[in-house]
Design a protein around this motif. Structure first.
Motif, mmCIF file in Angstrom:
data_model
loop_
_atom_site.group_PDB
_atom_site.id
_atom_site.type_symbol
_atom_site.label_atom_id
_atom_site.label_comp_id
_atom_site.label_asym_id
_atom_site.label_seq_id
_atom_site.Cartn_x
_atom_site.Cartn_y
_atom_site.Cartn_z
ATOM 1 N N GLY A 7 -103.711 -16.498 -11.408
ATOM 2 C CA GLY A 7 -104.406 -17.257 -10.374
ATOM 3 C C GLY A 7 -104.391 -16.672 -8.979
ATOM 4 N N GLU A 37 -101.030 -17.824 -22.596
ATOM 5 C CA GLU A 37 -100.949 -16.380 -22.407
ATOM 6 C C GLU A 37 -99.695 -15.967 -21.641
ATOM 7 O OE1 GLU A 37 -102.931 -13.948 -23.524
ATOM 8 O OE2 GLU A 37 -104.249 -15.336 -24.587
ATOM 9 N N GLU A 69 -108.507 -10.114 -14.751
ATOM 10 C CA GLU A 69 -107.326 -10.474 -15.532
ATOM 11 C C GLU A 69 -106.205 -11.036 -14.659
ATOM 12 O OE1 GLU A 69 -106.461 -10.709 -18.598
ATOM 13 O OE2 GLU A 69 -108.047 -9.749 -19.737
ATOM 14 N N GLN A 81 -101.388 -18.669 -16.835
ATOM 15 C CA GLN A 81 -102.434 -19.039 -17.781
ATOM 16 C C GLN A 81 -101.811 -19.637 -19.042
ATOM 17 O OE1 GLN A 81 -104.812 -15.744 -19.130
ATOM 18 N NE2 GLN A 81 -106.446 -17.045 -19.911
ATOM 19 N N GLU A 82 -102.221 -20.832 -19.375
ATOM 20 C CA GLU A 82 -101.651 -21.531 -20.530
ATOM 21 C C GLU A 82 -101.936 -20.764 -21.818
ATOM 22 O OE1 GLU A 82 -101.738 -25.993 -22.610
ATOM 23 O OE2 GLU A 82 -102.891 -25.584 -20.795
ATOM 24 N N GLU A 118 -107.180 -14.543 -13.865
ATOM 25 C CA GLU A 118 -107.087 -15.420 -15.025
ATOM 26 C C GLU A 118 -105.632 -15.701 -15.407
ATOM 27 O OE1 GLU A 118 -111.227 -14.141 -17.347
ATOM 28 O OE2 GLU A 118 -109.269 -13.646 -18.221
ATOM 29 N N GLU A 119 -104.795 -14.677 -15.383
ATOM 30 C CA GLU A 119 -103.440 -14.824 -15.914
ATOM 31 C C GLU A 119 -102.484 -15.509 -14.953
ATOM 32 O OE1 GLU A 119 -101.934 -11.178 -17.522
ATOM 33 O OE2 GLU A 119 -103.254 -11.307 -19.268
#
Length: 272
Positions: free
Chosen positions: A194, A233, A188, A230-231, A191-192
């Motif tokens: 980087g 989010e 996470e 993250q686009e 993902e959120e």
């Protein structure tokens, strides 16, 4: 230490007063005067019109019930659960969270998910059972991780589009099937925002009734990577010195505790 003893069936004799956590259209009833002590009322106050009613247990010897009502009784108003919980002392806040989750489980599983037959309450445990195929449904919990990433004397904080203006918090996300909490933290965070992390340390957990999460919080040390939100989010994210933090959540939520306690740990050198 405040003691809450969970139970499915009432213990006899019943307590003279009762905590009622009554909801109307998903909102918690509180007295018009905002005196939360008035929630301790006679056992019969909300019984006649309750559409759903569940025993929760005893808080310091006082029976606790959760119920759903069709409308606000005279002298009461329905307020969003989050706003009501922020006004409560922690013991009441946690029982209110339990009440909301039990009622949501009851609402969402009136019919069997396997064969669509109406389900029935199972005596002696918190469960609904299908009389046709025997499928049993217990209250659902959705585990989610929370990670506060640190680098030296800086914290990585972010905000989602739904946050209150100016508020930043730790990262959070739900655990996927077949995934450990630790694997979820690493995934996470990457993902959120980087970045990669290491040195995960368990901080604590909190039941979070929106609608049925269990938040499991960690601190994590930054290893590498530049922040890339993250686009869709993450609306904004950045590194903040511990002496110049933006607005952060109150101690009502575990994120508020996590951030403040991590700042203290960085200052006293106990977080390495």
């Amino acid at each position: 230490m405040t003691v809450f003893l969970p139970a499915v069936e009432p213990t006899l004799p019943a307590s003279e007063v009762v905590w009622h956590f009554a909801f109307v259209t998903g909102k918690l009833l509180v007295p018009d005067e905002a005196n939360l002590q008035l929630l301790t009322v006679s056992q019969t106050l909300f019984m006649p019109s309750a559409q759903s009613r569940h025993y929760l247990g005893r808080l310091e010897g006082i029976d606790c019930w959760a119920s759903v009502l069709p409308a606000e009784p005279v002298g009461w108003k329905a307020v969003p659960l989050r706003a009501a919980m922020m006004q409560m002392p922690e013991p009441l806040m946690m029982v209110a969270a339990r009440a909301a989750q039990v009622l949501e489980w009851d609402r969402a599983h009136r019919y069997c998910g396997a064969c669509a037959t109406p389900t029935e309450i199972r005596t002696g445990e918190r469960a609904r059972v299908c009389p046709a195929c025997g499928h049993i449904v217990y209250p659902r919990l959705s585990p989610a991780m929370m990670a506060l990433v640190w680098r030296g004397e800086e914290l990585l904080l972010a905000r989602s589009p739904g946050f209150a203006p100016g508020i930043y918090s730790a990262l959070a996300g739900f655990v996927e099937a077949g995934e450990s909490i630790e694997d979820c933290v690493v995934r996470e965070v990457a993902e959120e925002v980087g970045v990669t992390v290491r040195n995960l340390r368990y901080y604590g957990s909190q039941s979070w009734p929106f609608p049925h999460s269990l938040m499991v919080a960690f601190t994590a040390e930054w290893v590498s990577g530049e922040i890339v939100p993250q686009e869709g989010e993450i609306e904004a994210a950045g590194w903040f010195p511990i002496d110049a933090l933006p607005g952060i959540p109150p101690r009502f939520s575990i994120s508020g505790h996590l951030i403040r306690d991590t700042v203290a740990a960085i200052r006293d050198g106990s977080l390495r």
